[in-house]
Design a protein around this motif. Structure first.
Motif, PDB file in Angstrom:
ATOM      1  N   VAL A 150       0.857  -1.191   0.000  1.00 56.36           N
ATOM      2  CA  VAL A 150       0.000   0.000   0.000  1.00 56.36           C
ATOM      3  C   VAL A 150       0.894   1.242   0.000  1.00 56.36           C
ATOM      4  N   ALA A 151       0.297   2.361  -0.375  1.00 59.85           N
ATOM      5  CA  ALA A 151       0.983   3.665  -0.436  1.00 59.85           C
ATOM      6  C   ALA A 151       1.984   3.752  -1.579  1.00 59.85           C
ATOM      7  N   VAL A 225      -3.972  10.481  -2.699  1.00 57.44           N
ATOM      8  CA  VAL A 225      -3.198   9.317  -3.110  1.00 57.44           C
ATOM      9  C   VAL A 225      -1.886   9.733  -3.776  1.00 57.44           C
ATOM     10  N   SER A 226      -1.926  10.826  -4.551  1.00 54.97           N
ATOM     11  CA  SER A 226      -0.691  11.275  -5.218  1.00 54.97           C
ATOM     12  C   SER A 226       0.321  11.789  -4.195  1.00 54.97           C
ATOM     13  N   GLU A 227      -0.164  12.474  -3.121  1.00 52.17           N
ATOM     14  CA  GLU A 227       0.746  12.916  -2.057  1.00 52.17           C
ATOM     15  C   GLU A 227       1.349  11.710  -1.332  1.00 52.17           C
ATOM     16  N   LEU A 228       0.514  10.711  -1.090  1.00 48.99           N
ATOM     17  CA  LEU A 228       0.957   9.499  -0.397  1.00 48.99           C
ATOM     18  C   LEU A 228       2.036   8.785  -1.202  1.00 48.99           C
ATOM     19  N   GLU A 229       1.844   8.732  -2.515  1.00 42.63           N
ATOM     20  CA  GLU A 229       2.808   8.061  -3.389  1.00 42.63           C
ATOM     21  C   GLU A 229       4.153   8.793  -3.443  1.00 42.63           C
ATOM     22  N   GLU A 272      -7.312   3.135   3.355  1.00 40.69           N
ATOM     23  CA  GLU A 272      -8.510   3.482   2.563  1.00 40.69           C
ATOM     24  C   GLU A 272      -8.132   4.171   1.258  1.00 40.69           C
ATOM     25  N   VAL A 273      -7.237   5.172   1.353  1.00 47.18           N
ATOM     26  CA  VAL A 273      -6.825   5.922   0.160  1.00 47.18           C
ATOM     27  C   VAL A 273      -6.105   4.993  -0.823  1.00 47.18           C
ATOM     28  N   SER A 274      -5.204   4.144  -0.313  1.00 43.63           N
ATOM     29  CA  SER A 274      -4.428   3.241  -1.173  1.00 43.63           C
ATOM     30  C   SER A 274      -5.303   2.186  -1.830  1.00 43.63           C
ATOM     31  N   LEU A 278      -5.922   1.267  -5.648  1.00 45.83           N
ATOM     32  CA  LEU A 278      -5.557  -0.056  -6.169  1.00 45.83           C
ATOM     33  C   LEU A 278      -6.745  -0.714  -6.872  1.00 45.83           C
ATOM     34  N   LYS A 279      -7.926  -0.590  -6.270  1.00 47.15           N
ATOM     35  CA  LYS A 279      -9.126  -1.177  -6.882  1.00 47.15           C
ATOM     36  C   LYS A 279      -9.379  -0.579  -8.257  1.00 47.15           C
ATOM     37  N   LYS A 280      -9.183   0.720  -8.362  1.00 46.96           N
ATOM     38  CA  LYS A 280      -9.398   1.409  -9.647  1.00 46.96           C
ATOM     39  C   LYS A 280      -8.419   0.894 -10.702  1.00 46.96           C
TER      40      LYS A 280
END
Length: 613
Positions: A150-151, A225-229, A272-274, A278-280
């Motif tokens: 994740v992340a 999600v982009s910040e997390l990545e 949740e964000v990750s 991922l599902k998408k």
């Protein structure tokens, strides 16, 4: 089954009228033929076990062959050609065969009766399962595929596990097994501590870092999600050069795992964000999972598992670490002990994988657990599987299966990279292939502009999946975008083009006021039609072995042969221009069956065909 003395099919004394007996399921064509050969061998007082039948490796001479006379020669002290001649004599009047011939030094060459073959295909067409029998004893199977952290965004390294795993899951379900797909996320450990530490530096004011805070935590995540990545690789880079930063991240990981409220709340946001992202991305690959579980779900099982391994005497301390011996006398190379806990008490991948097995046994009592993982992890899974079996953590009959896949390489033979030399994001790879397909489709002008993009996505996915699955899973392969997107040769677009061609013919037939349900398949009028019919009859002999061997490439090989057989028939036959209506109806029924078999196969591989291309 069929008397070798010349009675009708399945004992019916009407050799001119061939009908396949109504049965609960359809035997494989080779099995029908082999049972006839067994009767003939027995009638000659030879052991029926010599009556093994295979598809001919010389299709120019025959369609099926039996080489048993050669093996029987030693037993009966006779020349193979004499034994073959005796058997052939018993088969001369048998209505299953168009011709039976004994050929030096002792081959039995067989050609299938055209009427028998047509009857077989009509039964196949009337069967909702297209002649494939469901498993007599359905199994519960857990399949572990995906495995992203994740992340972090999905990259091309995640492609093979997802594509191969999805196909194996679909094959198992088609055969009637209960197959449970689990993504098994990397969602526990140092990476989480790194993200939490980096967030604490960037946004120290967040309530998650206030240990005295007792209120409700915000429902919205404090990052996109982009910040997390971007956060994770930054934190990972810092930890490699800054010892104090790494120690802080290790401490954050420990506090998270011990249940610190704020860190648990942040972890839930990260998840949740990750997972939504991922599902998408998995949806773009037509890959889905029943379970979105990860290493964190197994964490609660670790303490009891460790205690059990110690109490039962399976685990012992070696240089401070807790290990289980898993070597066996038959080993030809050194298999190190399976480490359960490091000397500092920390758990490892071995620990979480074993705890996950315990959890799966408790939740599902599976007959088999399949892991679709990079083949370079084979030693790890040998250790884990042996430990689980030795310590009776799985039922005696539960099978643990490792499906190790090879590397996806670029044209230079090295692991697939971007032009800049980095690891390519999966989203970018899919985008590049869709762009290539869109260009080809628009240039062809066969699809209206508003449908071209959707069609390009469907054809692009076939290029990716078929390009991967047509290779044996364990082998490395070259990911060649130019070749995989070609409409010619052994490619996904070629298979789809064949299906679309059939759809177009059937559509035009209906537009002329005809029904696809009328008529029956008649005996073949030429060699290309009979070849197509023989390929269709092989369908039920392909699916079960493909699943048992975890080998989607077998289905790819089959549909390439089937597509070639259809296209040869198509180029030699004026289907819609045929004036004999009965003959035309027969061909339309044959095309309907071909379409259904091809569409079933590509669904098992995990992609669909558009209406037009």
């Amino acid at each position: 089954l069929i008397s070798p003395i010349g009675r009708g099919v399945f004992g019916v004394a009407q050799p001119q009228k061939l009908q396949i007996r109504s049965e609960k399921f359809m035997k494989k064509l080779a099995v029908y033929i082999e049972e006839v050969l067994k009767e003939a061998f027995k009638a000659c007082e030879y052991d029926e076990n010599f009556a093994k039948v295979t598809v001919s490796n010389r299709p120019d001479l025959c369609e099926y062959q039996c080489n048993g006379a050669m093996a029987a020669a030693k037993t009966y002290r006779k020349a193979p050609i004499m034994i073959a001649g005796n058997v052939v004599e018993k088969l001369q009047e048998n209505p299953v065969f168009e011709s039976v011939e004994a050929v030096n030094p002792g081959f039995i060459n067989l050609k299938v009766n055209k009427t028998f073959l047509a009857d077989y295909l009509n039964r196949m067409l009337a069967d909702s399962r297209l002649s494939v029998e469901e498993a007599k004893n359905p199994k519960t199977i857990v399949i572990d595929y995906g495995g992203p952290n994740v992340a972090k965004p999905l990259h091309v390294g995640h492609l093979r596990s997802a594509i191969i795993g999805e196909s194996i899951k679909r094959m198992g379900r088609f055969l009637g097994h209960k197959v449970i797909g689990d993504v098994h996320l990397g969602d526990w450990g140092l990476q989480m501590g790194l993200i939490i530490t980096e967030l604490s530096k960037r946004k120290p004011e967040l309530v998650y870092f206030d240990e005295s805070y007792e209120g409700e935590y915000p429902k919205e995540a404090p990052f996109t999600v982009s910040e997390l990545e971007e956060i994770y690789p930054t934190a990972s880079g810092k930890s490699k050069t800054d010892e104090a930063y790494k120690n802080e991240a290790l401490e954050a990981t420990l506090q998270l795992q011990q249940g610190r409220r704020g860190y648990r709340a942040l972890w839930k946001h990260i998840m949740e964000v990750s997972v939504n992202d991922l599902k998408k991305n998995y949806a773009k690959l037509k890959v889905d999972f029943d379970l979105w579980m990860g290493e964190s779900d197994a964490d609660a099982y670790i303490p009891d598992m460790v205690k059990y391994l110690k109490d039962e005497g399976y685990a012992y301390v070696d240089q401070g670490a807790l290990v289980v011996d898993v070597k066996e006398e038959s080993d030809t190379k050194e298999i190190p002990p399976c480490m359960i806990l490091k000397s500092d008490g920390a758990s490892l991948y071995n620990t979480t994988d074993l705890a996950t097995i315990v959890q799966r046994m408790e939740d599902f009592h599976p007959d088999e657990i399949i892991y679709v993982v990079d083949k370079r992890q084979e030693l790890h899974f040998i250790q884990v599987f042996r430990c689980a079996k030795k310590a009776n953590m799985v039922d005696e009959n539960t099978k643990l299966t490792f499906v190790g896949f090879g590397t996806m390489n670029g044209k230079d033979g090295k692991p697939f990279k971007t032009r800049e030399g980095g690891v390519m994001r999966l989203e970018r790879l899919i985008g590049e292939i869709n762009e290539e397909m869109f260009k080809k489709i628009v240039d062809n002008r066969s699809v209206k502009d508003e449908n071209a993009e959707k069609t390009a996505q469907m054809v692009g996915l076939s290029a990716i999946k078929y390009g991967d699955l047509s290779n044996q899973a364990s082998k490395d392969y070259i990911f060649d975008i130019d070749r995989f997107t070609s409409f010619e040769g052994n490619t996904g677009p070629y298979i789809l083009y064949t299906i679309v061609r059939i759809k177009s013919i059937l559509s035009r037939y209906v537009e002329d006021g005809n029904s696809l349900e009328e008529g029956a398949i008649h005996e073949a009028v030429n060699s290309s039609e009979k070849n197509l019919m023989l390929e269709l009859a092989r369908f039920n002999a392909v699916i079960e072995p493909a699943f048992e061997e975890k080998a989607p490439h077998r289905i790819c090989s089959y549909i390439y042969d089937l597509a070639n057989a259809f296209n040869s028939f198509y180029h030699e036959t004026r289907i819609l221009g045929e004036e004999d209506e009965e003959k035309k109806k027969s061909w339309i029924r044959l095309l309907t069956l071909t379409k259904e078999v091809l569409e079933t196969c590509i669904d098992l591989l995990g992609f669909d065909a558009p209406e037009r291309m």
